[in-house]
Motif scaffolding. Structure first.
Motif, mmCIF file in Angstrom:
data_model
loop_
_atom_site.group_PDB
_atom_site.id
_atom_site.type_symbol
_atom_site.label_atom_id
_atom_site.label_comp_id
_atom_site.label_asym_id
_atom_site.label_seq_id
_atom_site.Cartn_x
_atom_site.Cartn_y
_atom_site.Cartn_z
ATOM 1 N N ALA A 10 -14.805 13.091 -20.504
ATOM 2 C CA ALA A 10 -16.213 12.739 -20.660
ATOM 3 C C ALA A 10 -17.105 13.630 -19.817
ATOM 4 O O ALA A 10 -18.305 13.694 -20.032
ATOM 5 C CB ALA A 10 -16.445 11.282 -20.285
ATOM 6 N N GLY A 11 -16.530 14.330 -18.860
ATOM 7 C CA GLY A 11 -17.337 15.181 -17.990
ATOM 8 C C GLY A 11 -18.070 14.355 -16.963
ATOM 9 O O GLY A 11 -17.465 13.636 -16.183
ATOM 10 N N LEU A 12 -19.372 14.413 -17.000
ATOM 11 C CA LEU A 12 -20.211 13.708 -16.037
ATOM 12 C C LEU A 12 -20.162 12.204 -16.283
ATOM 13 O O LEU A 12 -20.261 11.742 -17.411
ATOM 14 C CB LEU A 12 -21.651 14.203 -16.159
ATOM 15 C CG LEU A 12 -22.689 13.631 -15.213
ATOM 16 C CD1 LEU A 12 -22.341 13.988 -13.773
ATOM 17 C CD2 LEU A 12 -24.055 14.179 -15.563
ATOM 18 N N VAL A 13 -19.985 11.448 -15.213
ATOM 19 C CA VAL A 13 -19.991 9.988 -15.276
ATOM 20 C C VAL A 13 -20.997 9.494 -14.242
ATOM 21 O O VAL A 13 -21.006 9.953 -13.111
ATOM 22 C CB VAL A 13 -18.592 9.401 -14.978
ATOM 23 C CG1 VAL A 13 -18.637 7.891 -14.945
ATOM 24 C CG2 VAL A 13 -17.577 9.891 -15.990
ATOM 25 N N LEU A 14 -21.855 8.565 -14.650
ATOM 26 C CA LEU A 14 -22.886 8.036 -13.764
ATOM 27 C C LEU A 14 -22.922 6.525 -13.879
ATOM 28 O O LEU A 14 -22.843 5.987 -14.982
ATOM 29 C CB LEU A 14 -24.251 8.609 -14.156
ATOM 30 C CG LEU A 14 -25.452 8.055 -13.414
ATOM 31 C CD1 LEU A 14 -25.611 8.770 -12.079
ATOM 32 C CD2 LEU A 14 -26.711 8.224 -14.228
ATOM 33 N N ILE A 15 -23.011 5.849 -12.748
ATOM 34 C CA ILE A 15 -23.181 4.400 -12.748
ATOM 35 C C ILE A 15 -24.556 4.133 -12.168
ATOM 36 O O ILE A 15 -24.852 4.523 -11.042
ATOM 37 C CB ILE A 15 -22.096 3.703 -11.919
ATOM 38 C CG1 ILE A 15 -20.717 4.033 -12.476
ATOM 39 C CG2 ILE A 15 -22.332 2.198 -11.902
ATOM 40 C CD1 ILE A 15 -19.584 3.590 -11.603
ATOM 41 N N ARG A 16 -25.397 3.495 -12.946
ATOM 42 C CA ARG A 16 -26.767 3.195 -12.520
ATOM 43 C C ARG A 16 -27.038 1.726 -12.771
ATOM 44 O O ARG A 16 -26.930 1.260 -13.912
ATOM 45 C CB ARG A 16 -27.743 4.065 -13.301
ATOM 46 C CG ARG A 16 -29.176 3.823 -12.941
ATOM 47 C CD ARG A 16 -30.080 4.755 -13.707
ATOM 48 N NE ARG A 16 -31.456 4.479 -13.358
ATOM 49 C CZ ARG A 16 -32.475 4.829 -14.102
ATOM 50 N NH1 ARG A 16 -32.292 5.503 -15.212
ATOM 51 N NH2 ARG A 16 -33.683 4.528 -13.720
ATOM 52 N N ASP A 17 -27.391 1.007 -11.738
ATOM 53 C CA ASP A 17 -27.680 -0.425 -11.835
ATOM 54 C C ASP A 17 -26.550 -1.190 -12.516
ATOM 55 O O ASP A 17 -26.778 -2.079 -13.322
ATOM 56 C CB ASP A 17 -28.993 -0.658 -12.581
ATOM 57 C CG ASP A 17 -30.189 -0.028 -11.888
ATOM 58 O OD1 ASP A 17 -30.165 0.031 -10.646
ATOM 59 O OD2 ASP A 17 -31.123 0.406 -12.582
ATOM 60 N N GLY A 18 -25.308 -0.797 -12.206
ATOM 61 C CA GLY A 18 -24.150 -1.494 -12.742
ATOM 62 C C GLY A 18 -23.747 -1.096 -14.151
ATOM 63 O O GLY A 18 -22.765 -1.587 -14.674
#
Length: 81
Positions: free
Chosen positions: A18-26
């Motif tokens: 997936a490359g970039l992974v971001l967790i924002r506000d759950g």
């Protein structure tokens, strides 16, 4: 904003392809959408993030990201070698 190695991410988000992974506000985001969410955090980049959310730009960006991500992992010498 906190950057952590992918090895510390929740198991559901540890997809190296997936490359970039971001967790924002759950909420977890991958690939193109993760990049868009990251840009939206910076005031100067927010207009670009809004433009990236429009349907034609999102469709094209998602396809381009999907095409570029495998090349990125090969060039970095990941498990796809």
């Amino acid at each position: 904003m906190e950057f952590v190695p992918q090895s510390d991410a929740p198991p559901a988000l540890t997809d190296r392809a997936a490359g970039l992974v971001l967790i924002r506000d759950g909420t977890g985001y991958r690939g193109y959408e993760a990049g868009r969410q990251l840009l939206s955090q910076f005031r100067l980049c927010a207009p670009l993030a809004v433009a990236m959310a429009t349907p034609p730009v999102r469709a094209l960006g998602t396809r381009l990201y999907a095409a570029a991500a495998p090349a990125r992992t090969r060039s970095l010498g990941s498990e796809t070698d």
